[in-house]
Design a protein around this motif. Structure first.
Motif, PDB file in Angstrom:
ATOM      1  N   GLN A 332      42.771  42.064  21.012  1.00 32.38           N
ATOM      2  CA  GLN A 332      41.884  40.992  20.558  1.00 32.38           C
ATOM      3  C   GLN A 332      42.212  39.641  21.209  1.00 32.38           C
ATOM      4  O   GLN A 332      41.412  38.702  21.147  1.00 32.38           O
ATOM      5  CB  GLN A 332      41.981  40.824  19.022  1.00 32.38           C
ATOM      6  N   GLN A 333      43.382  39.549  21.865  1.00 34.97           N
ATOM      7  CA  GLN A 333      43.829  38.256  22.409  1.00 34.97           C
ATOM      8  C   GLN A 333      43.769  38.202  23.940  1.00 34.97           C
ATOM      9  O   GLN A 333      44.287  37.271  24.540  1.00 34.97           O
ATOM     10  CB  GLN A 333      45.278  37.999  21.953  1.00 34.97           C
ATOM     11  N   ILE A 343      46.338  38.829  34.368  1.00 35.51           N
ATOM     12  CA  ILE A 343      45.168  39.707  34.532  1.00 35.51           C
ATOM     13  C   ILE A 343      44.643  39.641  35.952  1.00 35.51           C
ATOM     14  O   ILE A 343      44.300  40.675  36.546  1.00 35.51           O
ATOM     15  CB  ILE A 343      44.067  39.318  33.510  1.00 35.51           C
ATOM     16  N   HIS A 344      44.581  38.412  36.535  1.00 35.35           N
ATOM     17  CA  HIS A 344      44.105  38.277  37.912  1.00 35.35           C
ATOM     18  C   HIS A 344      44.955  39.090  38.883  1.00 35.35           C
ATOM     19  O   HIS A 344      44.429  39.871  39.683  1.00 35.35           O
ATOM     20  CB  HIS A 344      44.119  36.797  38.331  1.00 35.35           C
ATOM     21  N   THR A 361      40.690  50.501  34.197  1.00 34.58           N
ATOM     22  CA  THR A 361      40.815  49.706  32.968  1.00 34.58           C
ATOM     23  C   THR A 361      41.130  48.250  33.290  1.00 34.58           C
ATOM     24  O   THR A 361      40.556  47.336  32.686  1.00 34.58           O
ATOM     25  CB  THR A 361      41.915  50.306  32.064  1.00 34.58           C
ATOM     26  N   ILE A 362      42.027  48.045  34.256  1.00 37.54           N
ATOM     27  CA  ILE A 362      42.395  46.668  34.648  1.00 37.54           C
ATOM     28  C   ILE A 362      41.164  45.918  35.177  1.00 37.54           C
ATOM     29  O   ILE A 362      40.913  44.760  34.808  1.00 37.54           O
ATOM     30  CB  ILE A 362      43.525  46.693  35.700  1.00 37.54           C
ATOM     31  N   GLN A 368      35.709  41.502  31.815  1.00 35.59           N
ATOM     32  CA  GLN A 368      35.374  41.095  30.442  1.00 35.59           C
ATOM     33  C   GLN A 368      35.993  39.750  30.054  1.00 35.59           C
ATOM     34  O   GLN A 368      35.457  39.059  29.182  1.00 35.59           O
ATOM     35  CB  GLN A 368      35.846  42.169  29.453  1.00 35.59           C
ATOM     36  N   THR A 369      37.110  39.393  30.682  1.00 33.71           N
ATOM     37  CA  THR A 369      37.868  38.218  30.213  1.00 33.71           C
ATOM     38  C   THR A 369      37.891  37.051  31.190  1.00 33.71           C
ATOM     39  O   THR A 369      38.176  35.925  30.787  1.00 33.71           O
ATOM     40  CB  THR A 369      39.324  38.617  29.905  1.00 33.71           C
TER      41      THR A 369
END
Length: 834
Positions: A332-333, A343-344, A361-362, A368-369
């Motif tokens: 959720q975070q 993430i990048h 998935t990554i 999404q983020t």
């Protein structure tokens, strides 16, 4: 495949495809067809039994017995027809398996990416390939991304060659393997015109090495053939000495030779293996060589990967640990700004076109983020593929402004080793890795680097890396996987988990899946330092092998084999190919497996369900047991035929030629289908999968089993010869005596086929195992028997006469006693085993 390709790649139009197909044909290597129907027929006619029948037919023609001669011609047609049907049935089943196992290929046609059967690749096609795929046509590269190819199949060199559309050699060749990256190839040559086609080394032309069982059966049949020749000469000489009739003596010798030769056995073996493989295919298990069916039943160790075999292979991103803030974020975070860098760089360190579940998935989480998506503006200029012990990988991207991104990810130990931390930091991070691992999570470390030069390091580990954090994935065990391992253990089969994951995660997942493990895991890096004896000792006591790389996997498979284990190795990647090839049974996954894994494997599970391997093992055990039953039946029923033909002659009984070639060939015609068709269809006996696996080196019939079959045959022979003497005692003539003997032997054959359905359980238990072919064959046999006895034209031809109900009852009683005594033996055996 999900390719992100340049827009100008349109491929062939439908019209261009038809023109290409018309001009160049299909993409298949044409070779001499060794299985044409007329060649198959010629091979059948060379069989010893057919040669004996032809010889007998010629003799009957010479002496003017035309009815017998034409019957023999009919027998030749019937026997060759049965053999041809069985061979053709086996051939069709194997051809279908080959066709079903043929991989699909990806091409661009009419600007659409589609998958087609490999043999439909056409000259001019734009053919797409990626890491782990085998190339199936020759062509030139029109687009590629970090492409390296192994051309060992053509050059013999084992190292990879990097290629692109700009490289000096920008051609790709059929039979080679993509080790890394992806490419679009314009096809120039297909089928026979490829380099591989011109060399003429089609896989289909490679001669299949006979299996141990095949070798044993061939030896046995050859031995019986030599005995048949010797006995033929002996009988011929003895009969000629007694009677002085050359033709009569020759027929006597040929009759006995026919009764000795167990020509049904090789036909039965081929039928069992081919149809066994075909039936498994219908259950989702593709067998690439029919002889593997035999080996499957002997499996003693299953070496399984963790991801996708024990687990779902869903790879949910459970948590992200950010090193800068020293915080762990849950799902959720993931939108938290602190995670932007992690993430990048996790995304940049993944393949631009991901096919690994974690990388997919990554990319998905990134989309999404993160709002700042620069993937279209940066181009990969260098890649360090996944390597090292434990492994890591590094990607280098650059845009038109020459801004650079250097991202790495891999096993957390590998990433920590190339980043500089204090002893205290390293200790805390390792504790964190262990904590994640103990919950069954899979952890990847992520790092970034800055490097301004143009001469990149030879090793990715030489870059100065900055640690960013961990990506934490959860891949739960498959539903009902505990029940699968329960079946494996009950079947007396050991389990070894061989995975690239770390020890903590593997141990947690193994425990959740119901794998029995009481010893610590061994890492791949530790294995290479052991000698063969130490590896064997390790293989006996260790269940979990972690951080395994190709050499370590291969070493463990070889150690298990050296220790006498029959190894089934499950794998899906390029790195698994050596171990898959080395194992007795290499098992590839049909959905997630790479083509090179499937090519190296002997067996492919279409839906990646480990339970299907148990289905295969059960089928292997069933087939092995049933082929033994068939062979024991053949041996037992041949003995009374041999003795009924030979003893009256040797002992000087009043009717020395009670059976002629006509009677012997009739027995052969009813025995052949019984052993090869009926027993092949026999279901698995209860408790078969609760027994220990047989040894692969075990002979198909040990002396105890062979002696049981011989005793069965001798007792039946005693019963048949008793019927002979009983008839003589009543003063009956030759035709009446022959009828009694013939009828008794047919009844004994029926009883034997039923009794030998199991060498443990009673005939009444066996009747509960439904096999619709048994009543069919028995019914046909009885119809033929009574037709021969009671229809005058047949009775005259077989030189028998109608007999009364009492004689039928006596023959039935003698046959029952001479066979059903074995039920008492089985009962005693069951009582003792309890």
């Amino acid at each position: 495949m999900n390719f992100n390709l340049p827009k100008n790649l349109n491929g062939l139009t439908t019209k261009q495809l038809l023109e290409s197909r018309k001009k160049y044909g299909l993409n298949q290597v044409k070779h001499d067809n060794k299985n044409n129907w007329y060649q198959m027929l010629f091979e059948i006619l060379k069989e010893p039994m057919l040669l004996l029948l032809i010889a007998v037919a010629i003799i009957y023609f010479i002496v003017g017995d035309y009815s017998e001669a034409f019957f023999m011609l009919g027998a030749i047609i019937a026997v060759s027809g049965i053999s041809f049907y069985q061979d053709n049935r086996s051939k069709k089943a194997l051809e279908a398996l080959v066709k079903l196992n043929e991989p699909l290929s990806t091409v661009i046609r009419d600007s659409q990416i589609i998958e087609i059967p490999t043999n439909e690749i056409a000259v001019g096609d734009l053919y797409l390939t990626e890491e782990g795929r085998m190339i199936n046509a020759d062509g030139e590269i029109v687009y590629s991304s970090d492409l390296s190819v192994n051309e060992a199949s053509l050059t013999g060199e084992s190292f990879s060659v990097f290629k692109s559309s700009e490289s000096e050699d920008n051609h790709i060749y059929s039979g080679t393997i993509v080790v890394s990256g992806l490419a679009v190839i314009r096809v120039n040559h297909i089928g026979n015109e490829t380099k591989l086609g011109k060399i003429g080394q089609s896989i289909s032309e490679i001669e299949e090495v006979p299996s141990p069982l095949q070798i044993q059966i061939t030896k046995f049949v050859k031995g019986m053939a030599y005995i048949g020749i010797a006995v033929f000469l002996l009988i011929f000489a003895f009969s000629f000495y007694k009677s002085g009739s050359f033709i009569s003596s020759l027929l006597s010798g040929l009759t006995l030779a026919m009764s000795i030769l167990p020509e049904e056995i090789p036909v039965a073996f081929t039928t069992f293996m081919a149809l066994g493989a075909w039936k498994l295919r219908q259950q989702g298990v593709i067998i690439k060589k029919s002889s593997v069916v035999e080996t499957l039943g002997s499996t003693t160790v299953i070496c399984t990967d963790k991801t996708g075999t024990i687990t779902e292979n869903t790879m949910q991103l459970k948590s992200l640990y950010d090193f800068k803030s020293n915080q762990t974020f849950d799902e959720q975070q993931f939108h938290s700004p602190e995670l932007s860098d992690l993430i990048h760089f996790a995304m940049w360190s993944s393949e631009p076109v991901p096919f690994d579940p974690m990388e997919k998935t990554i990319h998905k989480v990134f989309e999404q983020t993160q709002s700042n998506d620069l993937r279209n503006t940066f181009k990969m200029i260098h890649e360090y593929p996944l390597e090292g012990k434990p492994p890591m990988m590094t990607h280098i991207f650059e845009n038109e402004a020459e801004e650079r991104i250097i991202a790495a990810k891999g096993a957390p130990e590998a990433i920590l080793a190339v980043c500089h931390h204090s002893v205290e930091q390293t200790k805390l991070l390792r504790e964190l890795i262990n904590s994640f691992g103990s919950q069954g999570y899979r952890v990847l470390g992520v790092a970034k680097s800055n490097f301004e030069g143009t001469h990149f390091f030879d090793k990715q580990q030489d870059f100065p890396f900055e640690f960013l954090g961990f990506t934490v994935f959860y891949d739960p065990p498959k539903r009902d996987i505990q029940a699968v391992f329960d079946k494996i253990y009950k079947a007396g089969i050991k389990v070894k988990v061989i995975t690239g994951d770390n020890a903590e995660t593997t141990a947690a997942i193994a425990n959740q899946a119901g794998i029995v493990n009481i010893t610590p895991a061994i890492n791949g890096a530790d294995i290479v330092h052991h000698n063969q004896d130490e590896l064997i000792a390790l293989s006996r006591k260790t269940t979990l092998f972690t951080r395994m790389f190709p050499e370590a996997k291969l070493a463990m498979v070889n150690a298990l084999k050296k220790d006498g284990e029959v190894v089934a190795m499950l794998g899906d990647g390029v790195n698994d190919a050596p171990a898959l090839k080395a194992a007795h049974i290499g098992v590839a996954m049909g959905s997630k497996g790479t083509e090179i894994a499937k090519a190296a494997a002997a067996l492919v599970i279409t839906n990646d369900d480990l339970d299907k391997l148990i289905v295969g093992i059960a089928a292997g055990r069933r087939i092995y047991v049933n082929i033994k039953k068939a062979i024991q039946y053949i041996i037992s029923i041949h003995i009374p035929i041999i003795l009924t033909v030979s003893l009256p002659l040797f002992l000087g009984w009043i009717y020395p030629n009670i059976f002629t070639p006509i009677h012997v060939i009739f027995f052969e015609l009813i025995m052949g289908p019984t052993c090869s068709i009926v027993y092949e269809n026999e279901p698995m006996e209860k408790n078969t999968m609760l027994q220990k696996p047989r040894k692969l080196t075990e002979t198909f019939l040990n002396w105890k089993e062979l002696s049981i079959s011989i005793i069965q045959g001798l007792v039946i022979a005693a019963g048949v010869l008793f019927a002979y003497q009983y008839s003589l005692h009543l003063g009956n003539n030759e035709s009446f005596t022959r009828t009694m003997v013939f009828t008794t032997l047919i009844f004994a054959n029926i009883f034997l086929s039923l009794v030998n359905r199991s060498f443990v359980y009673s005939v009444f238990d066996s009747l509960k195992n439904k096999n619709k072919l048994f009543p069919l064959v028995i019914g046909i046999t009885l119809v033929l028997l009574f037709s021969i006895i009671y229809i005058p034209v047949f009775a005259s031809f077989f030189q028998v006469v109608p007999i009364g109900f009492s004689e039928i009852a006596i023959s039935l009683f003698i046959a029952a006693v001479s066979v059903l005594w074995f039920e008492v033996y089985k009962w005693i055996k069951r009582v003792k085993s309890k």
